[in-house]
Design a protein around this motif. Sequence first.
Motif, PDB file in Angstrom:
ATOM      1  N   MET A  22       0.862  -1.158  -0.089  1.00  0.00           N
ATOM      2  CA  MET A  22      -0.129  -0.086   0.033  1.00  0.00           C
ATOM      3  C   MET A  22       1.202   1.109  -0.180  1.00  0.00           C
ATOM      4  O   MET A  22       0.424   2.149  -0.504  1.00  0.00           O
ATOM      5  CB  MET A  22      -0.968   0.102   1.181  1.00  0.00           C
ATOM      6  CG  MET A  22      -2.184  -0.825   0.338  1.00  0.00           C
ATOM      7  SD  MET A  22      -3.066  -0.162  -0.307  1.00  0.00           S
ATOM      8  CE  MET A  22      -3.138   1.382   0.059  1.00  0.00           C
ATOM      9  N   THR A  85       0.596   0.301   7.561  1.00  0.00           N
ATOM     10  CA  THR A  85       1.653  -0.570   8.408  1.00  0.00           C
ATOM     11  C   THR A  85       0.841  -1.408   8.879  1.00  0.00           C
ATOM     12  O   THR A  85       1.016  -2.273   9.130  1.00  0.00           O
ATOM     13  CB  THR A  85       2.810   0.581   9.044  1.00  0.00           C
ATOM     14  OG1 THR A  85       1.663   1.150  10.150  1.00  0.00           O
ATOM     15  CG2 THR A  85       3.336   1.898   8.426  1.00  0.00           C
ATOM     16  N   LYS A 168      -0.985 -11.864   3.752  1.00  0.00           N
ATOM     17  CA  LYS A 168      -1.833 -10.725   5.084  1.00  0.00           C
ATOM     18  C   LYS A 168      -1.877 -11.370   6.212  1.00  0.00           C
ATOM     19  O   LYS A 168      -2.007 -13.029   5.660  1.00  0.00           O
ATOM     20  CB  LYS A 168      -3.223 -10.852   4.215  1.00  0.00           C
ATOM     21  CG  LYS A 168      -4.233  -9.648   4.935  1.00  0.00           C
ATOM     22  CD  LYS A 168      -5.483  -9.911   4.534  1.00  0.00           C
ATOM     23  CE  LYS A 168      -6.493  -8.853   5.797  1.00  0.00           C
ATOM     24  NZ  LYS A 168      -5.935  -7.742   6.387  1.00  0.00           N
ATOM     25  N   PHE A 248      -8.090   1.580  -2.291  1.00  0.00           N
ATOM     26  CA  PHE A 248      -8.172   2.393  -0.898  1.00  0.00           C
ATOM     27  C   PHE A 248      -6.884   3.504  -1.225  1.00  0.00           C
ATOM     28  O   PHE A 248      -6.864   4.311   0.059  1.00  0.00           O
ATOM     29  CB  PHE A 248      -6.832   1.183  -0.771  1.00  0.00           C
ATOM     30  CG  PHE A 248      -7.520  -0.458  -0.865  1.00  0.00           C
ATOM     31  CD1 PHE A 248      -8.610  -0.756  -0.698  1.00  0.00           C
ATOM     32  CD2 PHE A 248      -6.889  -0.965  -1.351  1.00  0.00           C
ATOM     33  CE1 PHE A 248      -9.398  -1.950  -0.877  1.00  0.00           C
ATOM     34  CE2 PHE A 248      -6.861  -2.523  -1.365  1.00  0.00           C
ATOM     35  CZ  PHE A 248      -8.781  -2.931  -1.774  1.00  0.00           C
TER      36      PHE A 248
HETATM   37  N1  NAI Z   1      -8.086  -0.169   4.568  1.00  0.00           N
HETATM   38  C1  NAI Z   1      -7.622  -0.365   3.834  1.00  0.00           C
HETATM   39  O1  NAI Z   1      -8.349   0.332   3.059  1.00  0.00           O
HETATM   40  C2  NAI Z   1      -6.806  -1.335   3.433  1.00  0.00           C
HETATM   41  C3  NAI Z   1      -6.075  -1.468   3.933  1.00  0.00           C
HETATM   42  N2  NAI Z   1      -4.874  -2.989   4.101  1.00  0.00           N
HETATM   43  C4  NAI Z   1      -3.792  -2.378   5.650  1.00  0.00           C
HETATM   44  O2  NAI Z   1      -3.332  -2.336   5.228  1.00  0.00           O
HETATM   45  C5  NAI Z   1      -1.984  -2.456   5.573  1.00  0.00           C
HETATM   46  C6  NAI Z   1      -0.346  -2.645   5.752  1.00  0.00           C
HETATM   47  O3  NAI Z   1      -0.753  -3.690   4.240  1.00  0.00           O
HETATM   48  P1  NAI Z   1       0.125  -4.541   3.013  1.00  0.00           P
HETATM   49  O4  NAI Z   1       0.669  -3.056   2.395  1.00  0.00           O
HETATM   50  O5  NAI Z   1      -0.459  -5.233   2.068  1.00  0.00           O
HETATM   51  O6  NAI Z   1       1.744  -4.352   4.416  1.00  0.00           O
HETATM   52  P2  NAI Z   1       2.843  -4.265   4.022  1.00  0.00           P
HETATM   53  O7  NAI Z   1       3.548  -5.783   5.095  1.00  0.00           O
HETATM   54  O8  NAI Z   1       3.265  -4.146   2.291  1.00  0.00           O
HETATM   55  O9  NAI Z   1       3.335  -2.645   3.812  1.00  0.00           O
HETATM   56  C7  NAI Z   1       3.886  -2.295   5.404  1.00  0.00           C
HETATM   57  C8  NAI Z   1       4.982  -1.848   5.639  1.00  0.00           C
HETATM   58  O10 NAI Z   1       5.266  -1.099   6.743  1.00  0.00           O
HETATM   59  C9  NAI Z   1       6.437  -1.148   6.887  1.00  0.00           C
HETATM   60  N3  NAI Z   1       5.992  -0.777   8.570  1.00  0.00           N
HETATM   61  C10 NAI Z   1       6.142  -1.842  10.003  1.00  0.00           C
HETATM   62  N4  NAI Z   1       6.371  -0.512  10.910  1.00  0.00           N
HETATM   63  C11 NAI Z   1       6.825   0.037  10.540  1.00  0.00           C
HETATM   64  C12 NAI Z   1       7.182   1.946  11.526  1.00  0.00           C
HETATM   65  N5  NAI Z   1       6.981   1.349  12.654  1.00  0.00           N
HETATM   66  N6  NAI Z   1       7.749   2.689  10.358  1.00  0.00           N
HETATM   67  C13 NAI Z   1       7.466   2.352   9.647  1.00  0.00           C
HETATM   68  N7  NAI Z   1       6.970   1.529   8.404  1.00  0.00           N
HETATM   69  C14 NAI Z   1       6.183   0.643   9.241  1.00  0.00           C
HETATM   70  C15 NAI Z   1       6.364  -2.060   6.256  1.00  0.00           C
HETATM   71  O11 NAI Z   1       8.011  -2.362   6.667  1.00  0.00           O
HETATM   72  C16 NAI Z   1       6.076  -2.141   5.233  1.00  0.00           C
HETATM   73  O12 NAI Z   1       6.860  -1.590   4.409  1.00  0.00           O
HETATM   74  C17 NAI Z   1      -2.582  -3.744   6.889  1.00  0.00           C
HETATM   75  O13 NAI Z   1      -2.943  -3.548   8.477  1.00  0.00           O
HETATM   76  C18 NAI Z   1      -3.522  -4.272   5.114  1.00  0.00           C
HETATM   77  O14 NAI Z   1      -4.518  -4.926   6.227  1.00  0.00           O
HETATM   78  C19 NAI Z   1      -4.623  -2.909   3.341  1.00  0.00           C
HETATM   79  C20 NAI Z   1      -4.979  -2.363   2.217  1.00  0.00           C
HETATM   80  C21 NAI Z   1      -6.361  -1.645   1.956  1.00  0.00           C
END
Ligand code: NAI
Length: 275
Positions: A22, A85, A168, A248
């Motif tokens: 994301m 995140t 996920k 999103f």
């Molecule tokens: N509300 C919505 O519309 C949506 C929500 N999501 C949610 O978003 C979240 C992320 O999803 P993805 O991008 O697929 O996961 P991802 O694992 O690809 O990305 C998460 C990123 O956050 C980073 N991160 C973790 N801790 C951190 C910190 N302390 N400081 C800075 N960066 C940090 C990670 O290194 C990683 O690059 C999940 O909880 C997912 O369920 C995903 C898509 C849509």
Amino acid sequence: MWKTGQDVEKPGIVVTGVSGRMGQMLVKVVNASDQVRLVGALERPGSDWIGRDLGEAMGGAPLGIQVSDDAVETIAKAQAVIDFTSPAATVAFAELAAQARAVHVIGTTGLTEDDLLKIRAAARHAPIVRAGNMSLGVNLLVGLTRRVAAALGEDWDVEVVEAHHRMKVDAPSGTALMLGEAAAEGRGQTLDALRTPAREGITGARERGSIGFSAIRGGDVVGEHDVIFAADGERVVLRHLASDRAIFARGALRAAIWGQDKGPGEYDMADVLGL
Ligand SMILES: NC(=O)C1=CN([C@@H]2O[C@H](COP(=O)(O)OP(=O)(O)OC[C@H]3O[C@@H](n4cnc5c(N)ncnc54)[C@H](O)[C@@H]3O)[C@@H](O)[C@H]2O)C=CC1
Ligand SMILES: O=C(O)C1=N[C@H](C(=O)O)C[C@H](O)C1
């Protein structure tokens, strides 16, 4: 290059987790917008993106923004923080965004009750927009689910089935929980009161009026949700299929802009979209 000069009045956006699925989509959507400026990019300490130019780290042209792990300094520059995140990171960012009086747009799912209490405390100081799904389609489906559940009685069993990519980490998805909550509300109840734990083994017959959840994980599925209303002899299925994460990111950017003139408090995408 990112935008300066006459654009300086436009809200400055910080994107967190920029190397993530994301995060990278958000950077593209924010950078393409003429309504905002991208002013900062955060990643977790230890990430090999730290110190690199954001555009180059994403495999493109330089953007003139260095990826940082200094959340205090970076968020201090923001009018809005868009954050997809992890729960621990999001709770920490909520406090920093509140200190900076910046809008915090939270897409992160898998938050615990304790996390939500901390986010609520931060929302006393600045607006927080949080939704388990920021797409227009799912937020419309939430309203439809509430109405259908209200119209159909307890003879109709409610099951929420979701499918996501193999990476996920949380289940049920944030979207599935939103849909389950909407079904429970339609019946004048809370999801806590109606939710059935994940089924395995000799579960016994289904409890009348309960709401069940099933999660499929595999491949690169962006996100699919069915709300099934099943009665004797017929079923109604409400479905949303996401095929592009841009839905999103666009919703999150809209929330960041919408929040600019809002007071402290907790908001969701129904507020943003006027649903
Ligand atoms: N509300 C919505 O519309 C949506 C929500 N999501 C949610 O978003 C979240 C992320 O999803 P993805 O991008 O697929 O996961 P991802 O694992 O690809 O990305 C998460 C990123 O956050 C980073 N991160 C973790 N801790 C951190 C910190 N302390 N400081 C800075 N960066 C940090 C990670 O290194 C990683 O690059 C999940 O909880 C997912 O369920 C995903 C898509 C849509
Ligand atoms: O992790 C994801 O990918 C997604 N997470 C959100 C959720 O938990 O519902 C939204 C979307 O389904 C994609």
